[in-house]
Design a protein around this motif. Structure first.
Motif, PDB file in Angstrom:
ATOM      1  N   ASP A   1      -2.994  -5.799   5.018  1.00 17.82           N
ATOM      2  CA  ASP A   1      -2.632  -6.178   6.387  1.00 17.82           C
ATOM      3  C   ASP A   1      -1.144  -5.981   6.566  1.00 17.82           C
TER       4      ASP A   1
ATOM      5  N   TYR B   1      -0.324   3.207   3.420  1.00 12.20           N
ATOM      6  CA  TYR B   1      -0.093   2.397   4.630  1.00 12.20           C
ATOM      7  C   TYR B   1       1.061   1.473   4.283  1.00 12.20           C
TER       8      TYR B   1
ATOM      9  N   HIS C   1      -8.032   0.299  -1.479  1.00  9.18           N
ATOM     10  CA  HIS C   1      -8.436  -0.242  -0.172  1.00  9.18           C
ATOM     11  C   HIS C   1      -9.359   0.751   0.511  1.00  9.18           C
TER      12      HIS C   1
ATOM     13  N   MET D   1       1.657  -2.150   5.077  1.00 12.09           N
ATOM     14  CA  MET D   1       0.595  -3.106   4.755  1.00 12.09           C
ATOM     15  C   MET D   1       0.690  -3.572   3.309  1.00 12.09           C
TER      16      MET D   1
ATOM     17  N   SER E   1       0.833  -1.197   0.000  1.00 14.18           N
ATOM     18  CA  SER E   1       0.000   0.000   0.000  1.00 14.18           C
ATOM     19  C   SER E   1       0.869   1.249   0.000  1.00 14.18           C
TER      20      SER E   1
ATOM     21  N   TYR F   1      -9.514  -1.114   4.994  1.00 12.30           N
ATOM     22  CA  TYR F   1      -8.560  -2.223   4.843  1.00 12.30           C
ATOM     23  C   TYR F   1      -9.033  -3.313   3.890  1.00 12.30           C
TER      24      TYR F   1
ATOM     25  N   ARG G   1      -7.677  -8.155   1.407  1.00 11.81           N
ATOM     26  CA  ARG G   1      -7.562  -6.948   2.221  1.00 11.81           C
ATOM     27  C   ARG G   1      -6.097  -6.522   2.259  1.00 11.81           C
TER      28      ARG G   1
END
Length: 156
Positions: free
Chosen positions: A31, A16, A118, A19, A13, A121, A29
């Motif tokens: 994570d 993020y 996303h 993740m 990501s 998430y 998703r």
């Protein structure tokens, strides 16, 4: 590279950065600290509906024959059933990242106004409007097969 199958990649990501896109019981998703690591590894293969330049389908490493496919704009990991609609739902065009062109965004083949992003998430296929949308739809493709390859390179 795993031969003709394409490179094994992790999809990180943009906003993020700890993740990664992962399969979690066939839902998809982002994570952090993904275990097993193969849940966050994907094989980028020529697009099922269009194998032209830049088009890919995103195949699971630990569930061969299963691909990221959108359904009602949600994402699932599903087995390729050979239908045309599956191929179209599982094909994306890799384009310069919407938030940062040195990253990558994944444009839907059959809904070209929509991109993988996303949201809470979870992975969705959405139209991208705001700056936040653009960040949510931007990923870094990290080659995760290169580590294993080092042993196979021969210099003459």
């Amino acid at each position: 590279m795993t031969g003709a199958d394409g490179a094994i990649a992790k999809l990180q990501s943009y906003n993020y950065s700890h993740m990664y896109i992962r399969n979690a019981n066939f839902d998809v998703r982002i994570d952090d600290n993904v275990t097993p690591e193969t849940d966050a590894q994907w094989v980028l293969v020529p697009g099922l509906a269009n194998s032209g330049e830049g088009y890919v389908s995103i195949q699971s490493v630990d569930h061969l024959g299963y691909y990221l496919r959108h359904w009602n704009y949600d994402f699932r990991l599903e087995k390729n059933d050979g239908t045309r609609i599956f191929a179209e739902d599982a094909t994306f065009k890799m384009v310069p990242g919407l938030a940062d062109p040195s990253y990558t965004s994944f444009q839907s083949y059959n809904y070209p106004t929509r991109y993988i992003r996303h949201y809470n998430y979870l992975l969705r296929l959405d139209e991208i409007v705001t700056a936040l949308d653009r960040e949510d739809a931007t990923f870094r493709v990290i080659d995760s097969s290169s580590v294993d390859l080092e042993h196979h390179h021969h210099h003459h």
